[in-house]
Enzyme design. Structure first.
Site, PDB file in Angstrom:
ATOM      1  N   LYS A 222       0.795  -1.355   0.189  1.00  0.00           N
ATOM      2  CA  LYS A 222       0.182  -0.005  -0.122  1.00  0.00           C
ATOM      3  C   LYS A 222       0.979   1.176   0.088  1.00  0.00           C
ATOM      4  O   LYS A 222       1.922   1.322   0.518  1.00  0.00           O
ATOM      5  CB  LYS A 222      -1.125  -0.048   1.333  1.00  0.00           C
ATOM      6  CG  LYS A 222      -2.137  -1.205   0.726  1.00  0.00           C
ATOM      7  CD  LYS A 222      -3.279  -0.728   1.699  1.00  0.00           C
ATOM      8  CE  LYS A 222      -4.590  -2.066   0.912  1.00  0.00           C
ATOM      9  NZ  LYS A 222      -5.455  -2.298   1.951  1.00  0.00           N
ATOM     10  N   ARG A 257      -3.648 -10.146   4.626  1.00  0.00           N
ATOM     11  CA  ARG A 257      -3.920 -10.094   3.346  1.00  0.00           C
ATOM     12  C   ARG A 257      -2.752  -9.680   2.610  1.00  0.00           C
ATOM     13  O   ARG A 257      -2.565  -8.412   2.475  1.00  0.00           O
ATOM     14  CB  ARG A 257      -5.231  -9.448   3.219  1.00  0.00           C
ATOM     15  CG  ARG A 257      -5.723  -9.342   1.648  1.00  0.00           C
ATOM     16  CD  ARG A 257      -7.024  -8.417   1.579  1.00  0.00           C
ATOM     17  NE  ARG A 257      -7.453  -8.409   0.169  1.00  0.00           N
ATOM     18  CZ  ARG A 257      -6.876  -7.692  -0.670  1.00  0.00           C
ATOM     19  NH1 ARG A 257      -5.790  -6.880  -0.572  1.00  0.00           N
ATOM     20  NH2 ARG A 257      -7.602  -7.566  -2.079  1.00  0.00           N
TER      21      ARG A 257
HETATM   22  N1  PMM Z   1      -7.366  -3.807   0.562  1.00  0.00           N
HETATM   23  C1  PMM Z   1      -7.678  -3.885  -0.710  1.00  0.00           C
HETATM   24  C2  PMM Z   1      -8.638  -4.526  -1.435  1.00  0.00           C
HETATM   25  N2  PMM Z   1      -9.364  -5.136  -0.637  1.00  0.00           N
HETATM   26  N3  PMM Z   1      -9.911  -6.306   1.441  1.00  0.00           N
HETATM   27  C3  PMM Z   1      -9.669  -6.161   2.759  1.00  0.00           C
HETATM   28  N4  PMM Z   1     -10.411  -6.846   3.682  1.00  0.00           N
HETATM   29  N5  PMM Z   1      -8.684  -5.351   3.585  1.00  0.00           N
HETATM   30  C4  PMM Z   1      -7.888  -4.611   2.652  1.00  0.00           C
HETATM   31  O1  PMM Z   1      -7.034  -4.066   3.192  1.00  0.00           O
HETATM   32  C5  PMM Z   1      -8.036  -4.642   1.297  1.00  0.00           C
HETATM   33  C6  PMM Z   1      -9.219  -5.374   0.727  1.00  0.00           C
HETATM   34  C7  PMM Z   1      -6.901  -3.250  -1.820  1.00  0.00           C
HETATM   35  O2  PMM Z   1      -5.500  -3.659  -2.092  1.00  0.00           O
HETATM   36  P1  PMM Z   1      -5.106  -4.362  -3.433  1.00  0.00           P
HETATM   37  O3  PMM Z   1      -5.755  -3.350  -4.648  1.00  0.00           O
HETATM   38  O4  PMM Z   1      -3.682  -4.307  -3.524  1.00  0.00           O
HETATM   39  O5  PMM Z   1      -6.021  -5.415  -3.487  1.00  0.00           O
END
Ligand code: PMM
Length: 282
Positions: A222, A257
């Site tokens: 991030k 995650r």
């Molecule tokens: N971050 C992203 C997408 N989905 N879901 C949860 N539960 N927590 C998160 O921090 C989260 C998410 C965005 O990140 P990405 O685009 O790298 O997937």
């Protein structure tokens, strides 16, 4: 705190940190540059993540990065459902990262175990879909909407406000019939938050982890890590992500995650060896 996570057809033990590997089926994802839009490649990547120690594969067809615009429902279904179906049929634990009740319902029908909703199950229909399927649910906090959320995020007390929102949504979900053991809370790092808000939340994960619900955190690649380290490319942020994984586990976080599963698995193993049963959970 609950020591397991009840999902649609499984009970996932939480004695050891669960690593959720990210599978973004979006051409514009900031972090993997759309390398996994092709379904076959996506499936291969999912198997590689499981081989490397991922417990769950999180399949998403709508980018929620800052500034991203919503994806039409039909397109999200086309991207997500075939991949969910194939991975679930192969025995993988699949979560679907979506804000749309119809996409969630179709993914659960195709074999997904968990609904990961960045809007925190705010839509009553989403709560109904999750309750009806007996699915696991990630309730995440987001201030505003992805298109505008980073414009001017403000809180009086970010930890208290995020905590109150998550507990209120958990309560609403339970009232709709979602089992408490199915619920996991996520502070939503980067979702309507400044660097300082993110760091304050990461410093206080133990506050979220003191409730009955397990806590998940998503820091992987991030932009706050980019701001801190100055790293020029997304994948160079994986070591920084591993640091956040270890510090989160030390505060009682149960699920992480991530994009880079092997690094997170190692970070989790070391953190678990040091902290054991985290003192924050006492
Ligand atoms: N971050 C992203 C997408 N989905 N879901 C949860 N539960 N927590 C998160 O921090 C989260 C998410 C965005 O990140 P990405 O685009 O790298 O997937």
């Amino acid at each position: 705190m609950t020591r397991h996570w009840q999902t649609r057809s499984r009970i996932l033990p939480l004695q050891r940190t669960l690593v959720m590997g990210i599978l973004n089926l979006t051409p514009d994802s900031f972090s993997d540059g759309g390398r996994y839009v092709d379904a076959d490649q996506a499936i291969e990547h999912a198997y590689a993540m499981v081989e490397a120690g991922a417990d769950i594969v999180d399949v998403g067809g709508e980018s929620t990065r800052p500034g991203a615009l919503p994806v039409p429902e039909g397109e999200e279904l086309d991207r997500v459902i075939p991949v969910v179906g194939e991975l679930a049929a192969a025995g993988l634990v699949v979560s679907v990262d979506t804000r749309k009740p119809k996409v969630a319902a179709a993914a659960l029908e195709a074999g997904a175990e968990i609904v990961n909703d960045v809007s925190g199950l705010r839509h009553p229909e989403m709560r109904r879909v999750v309750a009806e399927a007996g699915a696991g649910a990630v309730i995440m906090h987001m201030q505003g909407e992805p298109a505008t959320m980073q414009q001017d995020p403000r809180y009086d007390d970010v930890v208290a406000e995020v905590e109150a929102f998550l507990l209120a949504q958990a309560g609403r979900s339970e009232a709709a019939g979602v089992a408490p053991e199915a619920i996991v809370l996520d502070p939503g790092i980067g979702f309507g938050k400044t660097v300082d808000h993110n760091l304050t939340l990461l410093r206080h994960l133990h506050r979220l982890a003191r409730h009955r619900y397990p806590v998940m955190v998503g820091t992987s690649r991030k932009s706050f890590l980019q701001r801190i380290t100055g790293a020029a490319e997304a994948h160079r942020l994986d070591e920084a992500t591993a640091v956040t994984v270890a510090l989160a586990i030390a505060q009682g976080v149960s699920v992480v995650r991530v994009h880079d599963v092997p690094l997170a698995r190692d970070a989790a193993a070391v953190a678990e060896a040091i902290v054991g049963d985290s003192p924050w959970q006492a």
